[in-house]
Write an enzyme that holds these catalytic residues in place. Structure first.
Site, short mmCIF file in Angstrom:
data_model
loop_
_atom_site.label_atom_id
_atom_site.label_comp_id
_atom_site.label_asym_id
_atom_site.label_seq_id
_atom_site.Cartn_x
_atom_site.Cartn_y
_atom_site.Cartn_z
N ASP A 63 10.34 -6.89 5.33
CA ASP A 63 9.92 -5.94 6.36
C ASP A 63 9.78 -6.63 7.71
O ASP A 63 10.06 -6.04 8.76
CB ASP A 63 8.61 -5.26 5.96
CG ASP A 63 7.50 -6.24 5.61
OD1 ASP A 63 7.78 -7.41 5.28
OD2 ASP A 63 6.32 -5.83 5.64
N THR B 21 0.82 -1.22 0.00
CA THR B 21 0.00 0.00 0.00
C THR B 21 0.84 1.26 0.00
O THR B 21 0.52 2.22 -0.70
CB THR B 21 -0.94 0.01 1.22
OG1 THR B 21 -1.77 -1.15 1.20
CG2 THR B 21 -1.82 1.25 1.22
#
Length: 259
Positions: A109, A10
């Site tokens: 991440d 996103t």
């Protein structure tokens, strides 16, 4: 001076560090068709407004869960910074074990979150990363990544509900005053936001039970600041946790190269 970038589904989150201090950070929409020069033009504009000189950057590192953008950011670093970036993956040696069945499946991440959580808070720990999905990254007492859970993100869940129900409109992502809604708007808000807090608390309780002790719980990601103040299950909210993890990984790899 270090450029750290977390490329998510996103958002692309960018941080510029001087030593261990973050000078500025930007959260940009993930545009998969944007080319390296376009990204650089955006970075240059934002850096200029924040009085940051990109010419002083002497290193770059990024994590990516968007394969299409990985070579784009490698090109950006090579052509604009004249640096070979560190691209985080489970195959790098930066001081943690990835103790799951298939380490290559772990998002970069999540590895950065593991490093940052253990370095800043010790272990065991759980990072709850509020993004497109909500990731629960579980860190052992010795600082290794040992697995976790992935739930649909809060925004994604709300969009799915309102897009498939003709009589439901978009609802603000805010914690309502009561669980019993008096109208459709507040009912959706209660079921979505308070229901999501229940999901967070329930999963954290199960994770703690499996660990055999209560871990420190760190929230991060865009919506972490909305949820964290409304549950005792989360100990702290650190919006730049992933960027700090990237910085720490970069420093460890640089140190190992020097040795």
């Amino acid at each position: 001076m270090l450029l750290a970038i977390d490329i998510g589904n996103t958002n692309v989150v960018v941080g510029i560090f001087k030593g261990d201090q973050i000078l500025t950070s930007w959260r940009l929409a993930t545009e998969r068709t944007r080319m390296a020069d376009e990204w650089w033009a955006i970075f240059a504009t934002l850096a200029n407004s924040d009085n940051v000189d990109l010419a002083t950057l002497d290193g770059a590192i990024f994590s990516s869960v968007v394969p299409r953008l990985t070579p784009v950011f490698v090109e950006l670093c090579r052509e604009r910074l004249h640096r070979e970036p560190v691209v985080v993956n489970a195959g790098l040696d930066f001081g943690i074990g990835v103790l799951i069945d298939n380490p290559s499946e772990v998002g970069a991440d999540r590895l950065a979150n593991t490093v940052a959580a253990f370095t800043r808070h010790g272990g065991p720990a759980v990072v709850v990363d509020f993004g497109t999905g909500t990731n629960f990254d579980v860190v052992s007492a010795s600082g290794d990544y040992i697995g976790g859970a992935i739930a649909p993100g809060l925004t994604l869940a709300l969009e799915a509900l309102t897009s498939r129900a003709a009589r439901l409109s978009a609802v603000e992502l805010a914690v309502p005053e009561r669980a019993i809604g008096r109208d459709t708007f507040s009912s959706v808000q209660s079921g979505t936001v308070l229901g999501y807090i229940g999901l967070i608390e329930g999963l954290l309780a199960r994770i703690s039970q499996e660990l055999g002790e209560k871990p420190v719980v760190i929230a991060t990601g865009g919506l972490g600041g909305v949820i964290a103040p409304h549950t005792d299950a989360i100990d702290t909210y650190e919006p730049d946790l992933t960027l700090h993890g990237l910085r720490i990984i970069f420093e460890r790899i640089r140190q190992r190269s020097a040795d």
